[in-house]
Design an enzyme around this catalytic site. Structure first.
Site, PDB file in Angstrom:
ATOM      1  N   HIS B  12     -28.708 -30.804 -23.837  1.00  0.00           N
ATOM      2  CA  HIS B  12     -30.190 -31.406 -24.298  1.00  0.00           C
ATOM      3  C   HIS B  12     -30.328 -32.384 -22.959  1.00  0.00           C
ATOM      4  O   HIS B  12     -30.742 -33.250 -23.707  1.00  0.00           O
ATOM      5  CB  HIS B  12     -29.453 -31.447 -25.505  1.00  0.00           C
ATOM      6  CG  HIS B  12     -28.374 -32.345 -25.329  1.00  0.00           C
ATOM      7  ND1 HIS B  12     -27.145 -32.511 -26.730  1.00  0.00           N
ATOM      8  CD2 HIS B  12     -27.981 -33.426 -24.703  1.00  0.00           C
ATOM      9  CE1 HIS B  12     -26.577 -33.959 -26.088  1.00  0.00           C
ATOM     10  NE2 HIS B  12     -26.747 -33.471 -24.817  1.00  0.00           N
ATOM     11  N   HIS B  59     -27.304 -41.070 -28.399  1.00  0.00           N
ATOM     12  CA  HIS B  59     -26.956 -41.935 -27.618  1.00  0.00           C
ATOM     13  C   HIS B  59     -27.884 -42.661 -27.132  1.00  0.00           C
ATOM     14  O   HIS B  59     -28.727 -43.129 -26.745  1.00  0.00           O
ATOM     15  CB  HIS B  59     -27.912 -41.067 -26.266  1.00  0.00           C
ATOM     16  CG  HIS B  59     -27.780 -39.366 -25.794  1.00  0.00           C
ATOM     17  ND1 HIS B  59     -28.175 -38.844 -26.667  1.00  0.00           N
ATOM     18  CD2 HIS B  59     -26.910 -39.012 -25.188  1.00  0.00           C
ATOM     19  CE1 HIS B  59     -27.586 -37.308 -26.490  1.00  0.00           C
ATOM     20  NE2 HIS B  59     -26.905 -37.626 -25.331  1.00  0.00           N
ATOM     21  N   HIS B 193     -21.211 -32.679 -16.372  1.00  0.00           N
ATOM     22  CA  HIS B 193     -21.962 -34.203 -15.529  1.00  0.00           C
ATOM     23  C   HIS B 193     -21.187 -35.192 -16.292  1.00  0.00           C
ATOM     24  O   HIS B 193     -20.936 -35.494 -16.994  1.00  0.00           O
ATOM     25  CB  HIS B 193     -22.778 -33.907 -16.735  1.00  0.00           C
ATOM     26  CG  HIS B 193     -24.068 -34.028 -17.470  1.00  0.00           C
ATOM     27  ND1 HIS B 193     -22.580 -33.649 -18.893  1.00  0.00           N
ATOM     28  CD2 HIS B 193     -24.201 -35.339 -18.666  1.00  0.00           C
ATOM     29  CE1 HIS B 193     -23.093 -34.628 -20.172  1.00  0.00           C
ATOM     30  NE2 HIS B 193     -24.267 -35.766 -19.999  1.00  0.00           N
ATOM     31  N   GLU B 240     -19.019 -33.654 -23.997  1.00  0.00           N
ATOM     32  CA  GLU B 240     -20.245 -33.405 -24.763  1.00  0.00           C
ATOM     33  C   GLU B 240     -19.840 -31.352 -25.811  1.00  0.00           C
ATOM     34  O   GLU B 240     -20.338 -31.381 -26.249  1.00  0.00           O
ATOM     35  CB  GLU B 240     -21.721 -33.470 -23.973  1.00  0.00           C
ATOM     36  CG  GLU B 240     -21.438 -34.991 -24.016  1.00  0.00           C
ATOM     37  CD  GLU B 240     -23.335 -34.749 -23.882  1.00  0.00           C
ATOM     38  OE1 GLU B 240     -23.794 -33.787 -23.361  1.00  0.00           O
ATOM     39  OE2 GLU B 240     -24.378 -35.576 -24.165  1.00  0.00           O
TER      40      GLU B 240
HETATM   41 FE   LIG Z   1     -26.057 -35.808 -24.056  1.00  0.00          FE
END
Ligand SMILES: [Fe+2]
Lengths: 120, 279
Positions: B12, B59, B193, B240
């Site tokens: 996303h 977030h 990431h 995530e």
């Molecule tokens: Fe994210």
């Protein structure tokens, strides 16, 4: 209870945003979260010092903000990357500018490490 | 009876939303991202889901660290487009199905998943980028949605196994609904990431591809991963990926893989998998 984290094994070059960081970073993260309101972005842009006065920030946090020192805000003040990113509209600095700072590189040097840097 | 008809695992990454809004779909480095969603859009158009359950994380749009829920469920008529600090994206507000949300909330809570119920919730890139990529949305979205938000940003996080079990409970809750609803479920985020420290930009394509294999064929192996292992291998923000396990927990093992893709142009492994229930 299976341990999800092994705190004796620190991961090099990595800060894990946990209770310690979240307590330390509460002020700066709340300040950055305020940038989700247009009126606060406008107030910061109009007068940065006055806007910072309206939040109880430490002098160190204020100096890192003046210097656009995102490494300092994140690594020393407990800033959460997702919150700190919200300053970007006002400071003109996106994720990869912040990332280059974190890695101790210039923007150009960092971009050269990516495979398809047009997808930025 | 309502039933789960398919599941999608997808990254996303917020920059995809920005590129979309700026009309960069045909630019060479962006084109592979947008093109790979076209078969999934087509598949979804044929599958005709009534509801999309979207498992994502906030977030810092609607939720902050003053009170950050471990598991939350939206129960609103409409989910407005959130302002994440750069103004709301030009997308239509997303319709909810509050009756179905409350049904799911009741089933989940009585099944010992203690959800925070949100009657006001603006949605942001974790939710919107997958929706944006998978559904046409002008002038309106073709499905109603149930946002399910998971804390994957402030440790302690729920375990991978807990996220998987939440998915299993979601399936039971869907099947306990009398209405004939066709439901798809999205697990979003990741893949590898890291967005802090000198390891900013860390990628692990081998880990990501193995995860894509196992999410389809051996999800139980993935439920055994600890947060430590995921972070060491794939970067601090790669945790995530536990949200993909919620998606997978809501599916059976009688599945057909409709589509799979992987692309890692910048700082995030962008994964995509679409799984359809055979029965
Ligand atoms: Fe994210």
């Amino acid at each position: 209870m299976a341990a999800q984290r092994d705190k004796s094994r620190t991961i090099p070059g990595t800060t894990i945003f946990d209770g310690v960081e979240s307590r330390k970073g509460y002020r700066i993260n709340k300040f950055a979260m305020s940038f989700t309101k247009p009126k606060n972005r406008e107030a910061f842009t109009a007068d940065e010092e006055a806007y910072m006065d309206s939040w109880s920030l430490s002098e160190q946090e204020r100096q890192f903000l003046r210097d656009r020192d995102y490494r300092g805000l994140i690594e020393e003040c407990g800033g959460n990357i997702y919150m700190i990113m919200k300053l970007g509209t006002c400071t003109g600095h996106g994720l990869y500018h912040v990332g280059a700072q974190l890695r101790g590189q210039t923007f150009k040097e960092f971009m050269a490490t990516r495979t398809a840097s047009g997808a930025r | 009876m309502a039933k789960v008809v398919g599941g999608i695992g997808t990254s996303h990454v917020p920059s995809i939303g920005k590129a979309y809004d700026m009309g960069q779909q045909e630019e060479p480095d962006w084109k592979p991202v947008f093109d790979t969603y076209k078969p999934v859009q087509k598949w979804l158009a044929d599958l005709k889901p009534d509801v999309a359950i979207v498992v994502y994380n906030d977030h810092g749009s609607s939720m902050f660290f003053d009170k950050y829920p471990t598991f939350a469920i939206g129960a609103a008529d409409t989910y407005p487009i959130g302002d994440e600090g750069w103004g709301p994206r030009p997308l239509p507000a997303v319709p909810g199905n509050p009756e179905f949300s409350w049904h799911l909330a009741e089933e989940l809570v009585y099944n010992e998943f203690d959800m925070t119920v949100c009657q006001e919730l603006s949605v942001e890139h974790g939710f919107l980028v997958p929706m944006n990529l998978c559904f046409p949305h002008e002038p309106n979205w073709p499905v109603k949605t149930v946002p399910i938000a998971v804390n994957v940003i402030q440790h302690p996080l729920p375990t991978a196994m807990r996220c998987y079990k939440l998915g299993q409970a979601i399936r039971q809750a869907v099947e306990a609904c009398e209405d004939d609803l066709r439901v798809v479920i999205f697990g979003t985020g990741g893949m590898s990431h890291q967005l802090n420290g000198t390891r900013f930009g860390h990628l692990n394509t081998a880990f990501d591809n193995d995860f894509l294999d196992k999410i389809e064929t051996d999800p139980l192996a993935l439920t055994k991963l600890t947060h430590q292992e995921i972070m060491e291998e794939a970067g601090a923000e790669a945790v995530e990926l536990i949200m993909w396990l919620t998606m997978r927990g809501a599916l059976s093992d009688d599945l057909t893989r409709v589509h799979r893709n992987y692309y890692a142009p910048m700082t995030t492994g962008m994964g995509l998998i679409a799984l359809e229930e055979n029965a």
